[in-house]
Design an enzyme around this catalytic site. Structure first.
Site, mmCIF file in Angstrom:
data_model
loop_
_atom_site.group_PDB
_atom_site.id
_atom_site.type_symbol
_atom_site.label_atom_id
_atom_site.label_comp_id
_atom_site.label_asym_id
_atom_site.label_seq_id
_atom_site.Cartn_x
_atom_site.Cartn_y
_atom_site.Cartn_z
ATOM 1 N N SER A 182 15.976 22.472 42.372
ATOM 2 C CA SER A 182 16.997 22.812 41.382
ATOM 3 C C SER A 182 17.980 23.862 41.908
ATOM 4 C CB SER A 182 16.300 23.278 40.100
ATOM 5 O OG SER A 182 17.215 23.405 39.064
ATOM 6 N N ASP B 162 24.227 22.952 39.722
ATOM 7 C CA ASP B 162 23.171 23.465 40.587
ATOM 8 C C ASP B 162 22.768 22.346 41.559
ATOM 9 O OD1 ASP B 162 21.957 21.869 38.662
ATOM 10 O OD2 ASP B 162 20.074 22.987 38.726
ATOM 11 N N ASP C 193 20.476 20.060 41.779
ATOM 12 C CA ASP C 193 20.130 18.711 41.319
ATOM 13 C C ASP C 193 20.999 18.271 40.142
ATOM 14 O OD1 ASP C 193 18.880 20.514 39.596
ATOM 15 O OD2 ASP C 193 17.264 19.117 39.122
ATOM 16 N N ASP D 174 21.564 19.054 37.101
ATOM 17 C CA ASP D 174 21.229 18.932 35.680
ATOM 18 C C ASP D 174 21.887 20.056 34.877
ATOM 19 O OD1 ASP D 174 19.576 20.938 36.658
ATOM 20 O OD2 ASP D 174 17.783 20.248 35.597
HETATM 21 MG MG MG Z 1 18.460 21.981 38.101
#
Ligand code: MG
Length: 454
Positions: free
Chosen positions: A94, A237, A239, A241
């Site tokens: 992340s 960020d 990844d 999300d």
């Molecule tokens: Mg993330």
């Protein structure tokens, strides 16, 4: 290390988070899932391929065929899981620094596994009771080339394309070399925006900035907004999300202000909004104003998801949920945090007024966050004991759902250990900056004194 913390499992790759560790997690998850088919996906981290290979091996060894999605945002992997009804092993850390990596597990419904499911997998992991199959029944692997494209298509189907295209926006985008580099530029272009980018080549060494979308990592984006005369800046960020925003003047927008603005647009009387125990006063005020219920959980996306599902089972409508770090859920769309979708919802708010005005009602609050690192259990214990001692002595309202939250009416301070890193975090918020700093530093002083004596 504990197998699963509040946001999956993370550590420094090849030291704490080794291929052997990931292999075992995959064997344990595959054993519990008993699925014919499991997907493996990753963000752009340099160690992602190595760890994805380990996950694929572990899954094949317990008899699962593996769909390799390659690099894709976590919400894209979740969309694949939901569409294909297959669970996913997602290799990502992340927002953590480049040397980290991690594992996140997603169920065949596209939702991150709940704590109870993670515990079952953790038990298998610790007992090493994996159901290895005979050689002739081991799984095979196939590459899925279409997952990213299908994710972008599903985003386009869910966004309000006409409204956004009609607003004629210039978007400055900083995917931070992460998985969003491969999907978000195309998504915003197809929404009808003019898109300028920085740090948008996928690169697991993160040469332009660290993956965490915080102001000190986003100076390039602020400058790009100004240089390109953009209407808004968007950062993800690692990844993708999460989404964090800059206004049309190149000014950073607090994640709590964005969450409050999006919630204000979503909430009707009687709705519920779910957030964590470090919730901002901004969201408290919005929920009050909209006559909506604010439900608090311990910090961590799995806790928020579990609470949303509980509320939905009771027929309560939860149009929006999330935290002030840019990780926001729109459960009517999907029960996952999705940086690109969150950004599309924010772009809708720009139809009537510029970004600075959208968030203006949520100005004037000040947040302070202090991290105190520790090494070893003794220091950790000393820090937490000092916080508990403060809790015993305080006359503020106390919430101990997750750490120690002191509510003073005009301000609050929360002290809790990080779920992913060896540090205790102190958060404080007040209308006045000096008040927030004073509260945070008062707690910091107590904790540092206790740590020095440990
Ligand atoms: Mg993330």
């Amino acid at each position: 290390m504990k197998v699963f913390g509040s946001s999956g499992t993370r550590g420094v790759a090849n030291e704490e988070l080794t291929p052997q560790f990931v292999l075992k997690v995959a064997e344990a998850a595959g054993t519990v899932w008993r699925a014919d088919r499991v997907a493996v996906a990753r963000d752009t981290r340099a160690t992602g391929q190595m760890l994805a290979d380990a996950a694929a091996s572990g899954l094949a060894s317990v008899g699962a065929n593996v769909d390799r999605l390659g690099v894709i945002p976590t919400p894209g992997a979740q969309a694949y899981a939901e569409r294909e009804s297959v669970p996913v092993v997602m290799i990502t850390a992340s927002h953590n620094p480049p040397e980290y990596n991690g594992v996140k597990l997603v169920g065949a419904d596209g939702i991150e596994l709940a704590v109870a499911d993670l515990e079952r997998i953790e038990q298998k992991f610790l007992a090493e009771k994996f159901e290895k199959v005979r050689w002739s029944e081991t799984g095979t692997s196939r590459e899925i080339e279409s997952a990213r494209r299908e994710y972008v298509d599903s985003l386009l189907d869910s966004a309000n394309r006409e409204k956004i295209a009609d607003t004629d926006l210039t978007v400055a985008l900083d995917p931070g070399h992460g998985a969003g580099s491969l999907t978000s530029p195309e998504f915003f272009r197809k929404l009808g925006c003019r898109v300028v980018t920085t740090n948008s080549q996928p690169d697991g060494h993160f040469p332009g900035r660290n993956p965490e979308p915080v102001p000190e990592n986003l100076e390039d984006l602020g400058a790009l907004v100004t240089a390109a005369d953009a209407d808004v800046g968007i950062a993800h960020d690692g990844d993708a999300d999460r989404a964090i925003f800059y206004d049309e003047n190149g000014e950073y927008i607090e994640g709590d202000a964005t969450l409050a603005a999006l919630a204000a647009a979503e909430l009707d009387p009687g709705d519920s909004v779910v957030s964590a125990v470090n919730v901002s006063q901004r969201l408290v005020d919005v929920a009050d104003d909209r006559e909506a219920y604010l439900e608090l959980t311990p910090i961590g996306s799995t806790n928020i998801i579990t609470r949303i599902e509980d509320l939905q089972k009771k027929d309560r409508h939860v149009p929006v949920a999330g935290e002030g770090n840019g990780g926001i859920f729109f459960p009517d769309y999907r029960l996952s945090r999705d940086g690109a979708f969150t950004a599309a919802r924010f772009l809708e708010l720009l139809a009537d007024q510029p970004a600075s005005e959208v968030v203006a009602p949520y100005d004037g609050y000040h947040n302070v966050r202090i991290n105190i690192e520790y090494s070893g259990d003794a220091e950790r214990e000393a820090l937490l004991e000092a916080a508990e001692e403060a809790a015993d002595e305080t006359d503020a309202d106390l919430t101990t759902l997750d750490g120690y939250r002191f509510d003073y009416g005009d301000a609050w301070v929360l002290t809790r250990p990080s779920g992913t890193e060896p540090m205790v975090r102190i958060y404080a918020e007040a209308r006045g900056e000096s008040r927030a700093i004073e509260l945070a530093e008062e707690m910091e002083e107590r904790l540092r004194a206790a740590k020095a004596e440990a």
